[in-house]
Design an enzyme around this catalytic site. Structure first.
Site, PDB file in Angstrom:
ATOM      1  N   THR A  35       0.687  -1.226  -0.112  1.00 52.23           N
ATOM      2  CA  THR A  35       0.207  -0.079   0.122  1.00 52.23           C
ATOM      3  C   THR A  35       0.961   1.200  -0.148  1.00 52.23           C
ATOM      4  OG1 THR A  35      -0.248  -0.118   2.306  1.00 52.23           O
ATOM      5  CG2 THR A  35      -1.897  -0.917   1.232  1.00 52.23           C
ATOM      6  N   HIS A  36       0.094   2.206  -0.287  1.00 48.83           N
ATOM      7  CA  HIS A  36       1.032   3.647  -0.369  1.00 48.83           C
ATOM      8  C   HIS A  36       1.702   3.767   0.874  1.00 48.83           C
ATOM      9  CE1 HIS A  36       1.960   7.423  -2.108  1.00 48.83           C
ATOM     10  NE2 HIS A  36       1.574   8.088  -0.988  1.00 48.83           N
ATOM     11  N   GLY A  37       1.093   4.021   1.950  1.00 48.01           N
ATOM     12  CA  GLY A  37       1.773   4.282   3.135  1.00 48.01           C
ATOM     13  C   GLY A  37       2.836   3.390   3.493  1.00 48.01           C
TER      14      GLY A  37
ATOM     15  N   ILE B  25       5.833   4.201   1.135  1.00 44.63           N
ATOM     16  CA  ILE B  25       6.521   5.593   1.517  1.00 44.63           C
ATOM     17  C   ILE B  25       7.291   5.447   2.747  1.00 44.63           C
ATOM     18  CG2 ILE B  25       6.059   8.012   1.956  1.00 44.63           C
ATOM     19  CD1 ILE B  25       5.496   7.279  -0.687  1.00 44.63           C
TER      20      ILE B  25
END
Length: 68
Positions: free
Chosen positions: A15-17, A20
């Site tokens: 997922t994006h989180g 990152i």
């Protein structure tokens, strides 16, 4: 003030989180059911990204006797 780690209620390793957090070298634990209910606003936590768990730290008492 920036962040030192990431905790999410939903999502997974891609997922994006999580991506990152990996990019910035931050510890992350994702997919924690009820995280926003279990971690009080402003409470300090320790994120054990490698082990996949979160530790609620004791609330420090202020000199004036009021808990933060």
């Amino acid at each position: 003030m920036g962040i030192a780690g990431l905790v999410t209620e939903v999502g997974g390793l891609m997922t994006h989180g999580a991506v990152i957090a990996r990019e910035y070298g931050l510890p992350a634990v994702v997919g924690v059911p009820g995280a926003t209910r279990l971690i009080p606003d402003g409470h300090h936590i320790r994120v054990h990204g490698t082990d996949g768990h979160i530790e609620l730290l004791p609330t420090p008492e202020r000199a004036d006797g009021i808990d933060t």
